[in-house]
Design a protein around this motif. Sequence first.
Motif, mmCIF file in Angstrom:
data_model
loop_
_atom_site.group_PDB
_atom_site.id
_atom_site.type_symbol
_atom_site.label_atom_id
_atom_site.label_comp_id
_atom_site.label_asym_id
_atom_site.label_seq_id
_atom_site.Cartn_x
_atom_site.Cartn_y
_atom_site.Cartn_z
ATOM 1 N N SER A 67 10.592 6.494 10.738
ATOM 2 C CA SER A 67 9.354 6.386 11.510
ATOM 3 C C SER A 67 9.581 6.728 12.975
ATOM 4 C CB SER A 67 8.771 4.977 11.390
ATOM 5 O OG SER A 67 9.691 4.000 11.865
ATOM 6 N N THR A 71 7.648 9.770 14.968
ATOM 7 C CA THR A 71 6.933 9.486 16.211
ATOM 8 C C THR A 71 7.458 10.338 17.357
ATOM 9 O OG1 THR A 71 6.601 7.200 15.486
ATOM 10 C CG2 THR A 71 6.247 7.667 17.803
ATOM 11 N N TRP A 132 7.123 14.608 8.796
ATOM 12 C CA TRP A 132 6.693 13.442 8.017
ATOM 13 C C TRP A 132 7.082 13.621 6.538
ATOM 14 C CZ3 TRP A 132 3.104 13.359 3.980
ATOM 15 C CH2 TRP A 132 2.798 12.073 3.501
ATOM 16 N N VAL A 150 -3.278 7.709 12.499
ATOM 17 C CA VAL A 150 -2.314 8.786 12.758
ATOM 18 C C VAL A 150 -3.064 10.077 13.072
ATOM 19 C CG1 VAL A 150 -0.415 10.140 11.836
ATOM 20 C CG2 VAL A 150 -0.592 7.712 11.272
ATOM 21 N N MET A 195 7.628 6.852 23.311
ATOM 22 C CA MET A 195 7.936 7.593 22.089
ATOM 23 C C MET A 195 9.408 7.470 21.704
ATOM 24 S SD MET A 195 7.833 11.622 23.067
ATOM 25 C CE MET A 195 9.004 12.388 24.181
ATOM 26 N N ILE A 219 1.041 7.965 21.274
ATOM 27 C CA ILE A 219 2.183 7.367 20.572
ATOM 28 C C ILE A 219 1.803 6.010 19.987
ATOM 29 C CG2 ILE A 219 4.505 6.430 20.885
ATOM 30 C CD1 ILE A 219 4.352 9.481 20.872
ATOM 31 N N ASP A 220 1.040 5.220 20.734
ATOM 32 C CA ASP A 220 0.615 3.905 20.232
ATOM 33 C C ASP A 220 -0.197 4.046 18.956
ATOM 34 O OD1 ASP A 220 1.890 2.593 22.270
ATOM 35 O OD2 ASP A 220 0.087 2.291 23.490
ATOM 36 N N VAL A 222 -0.253 6.684 16.820
ATOM 37 C CA VAL A 222 0.569 7.226 15.731
ATOM 38 C C VAL A 222 1.487 6.149 15.168
ATOM 39 C CG1 VAL A 222 2.397 8.871 15.163
ATOM 40 C CG2 VAL A 222 0.459 9.602 16.570
ATOM 41 N N ARG A 223 2.150 5.411 16.041
ATOM 42 C CA ARG A 223 3.069 4.363 15.586
ATOM 43 C C ARG A 223 2.309 3.251 14.861
ATOM 44 N NH1 ARG A 223 6.536 3.263 20.143
ATOM 45 N NH2 ARG A 223 7.934 4.799 19.196
ATOM 46 N N LEU A 226 1.388 4.609 11.449
ATOM 47 C CA LEU A 226 2.535 4.797 10.555
ATOM 48 C C LEU A 226 3.117 3.474 10.070
ATOM 49 C CD1 LEU A 226 4.673 7.690 12.108
ATOM 50 C CD2 LEU A 226 3.517 7.694 9.898
#
Length: 273
Positions: A67, A71, A132, A150, A195, A219-220, A222-223, A226
Amino acid sequence: MSAMVERATGSTMTRSLRRVRALARSELRMLLRNRTAMFTALVLPVMTVGALSSMDLGDDTGLSMASLTVTMLAGFALLYVVYYNLVTAYVGRREDLVLKRLRVGELTDAEILTGTAVPSVLVAIVQIVLTWAVASIAFGLDAPVNALLVLVGVAAGVVIFVLLAAVSTAITRNVEMAQVSALPVLFVCMIFSGMVVPTSNMPDLLQQIVQFVPLTPVIDLVRLGLTGQTPDGDTVGFGASFAEAAVPAAIAVVWVYVGWWALRRWFRWEPRT
């Protein structure tokens, strides 16, 4: 009457898409011929993520290496492939008077900027998807907690950094200067966006500041999508992830507005005299 309006609107959109597609094909051919741009787009993000991944940062961040790699690659793809490549592309087209000539034709300003950006955006998205997929197969990356977040994060990042690339051309006199003018955004985003090291590992005061870095909300999101990890370091499930996404999503919207306003105010279509 309404049917006529709908047909006219549909016809206008179709013509607009054709113009954007034609310009995007031309830009893609030029991108493929530019070895430096292709290296920046395809190799540099992967090399950078590979080097950072070898440092075993996952133990310090509470994230799995899979992960963390996805990211990081998403962040580097947006910075290198979308932002940096587009700064050079927009400046190069401006200095060669390409933008000026395009405005004389049927293309609108939005179509010109979009058509120029499409190849870089597609390369970045392909990189993220492939990373991914590889992480899922090779490292056993779990299914996303909230795939919608995401997608929203990546889409917001694309829009933000296309706009920032266009705005950065205002302080970039030529293509060579792009290496200097793009550095502040690249440096701040790489170091302070979370990131590589989540912002939850930073001092409290710094956390409050860096949440407004343009890449941080991306980034927040996406993380969070995920892994379910929030900016505070907690882990939530699918339902709670929507509430946690409210703040980074709002900050991303603000950056889109700021970028659009700055583009309209400072973007130059002709070389400086």
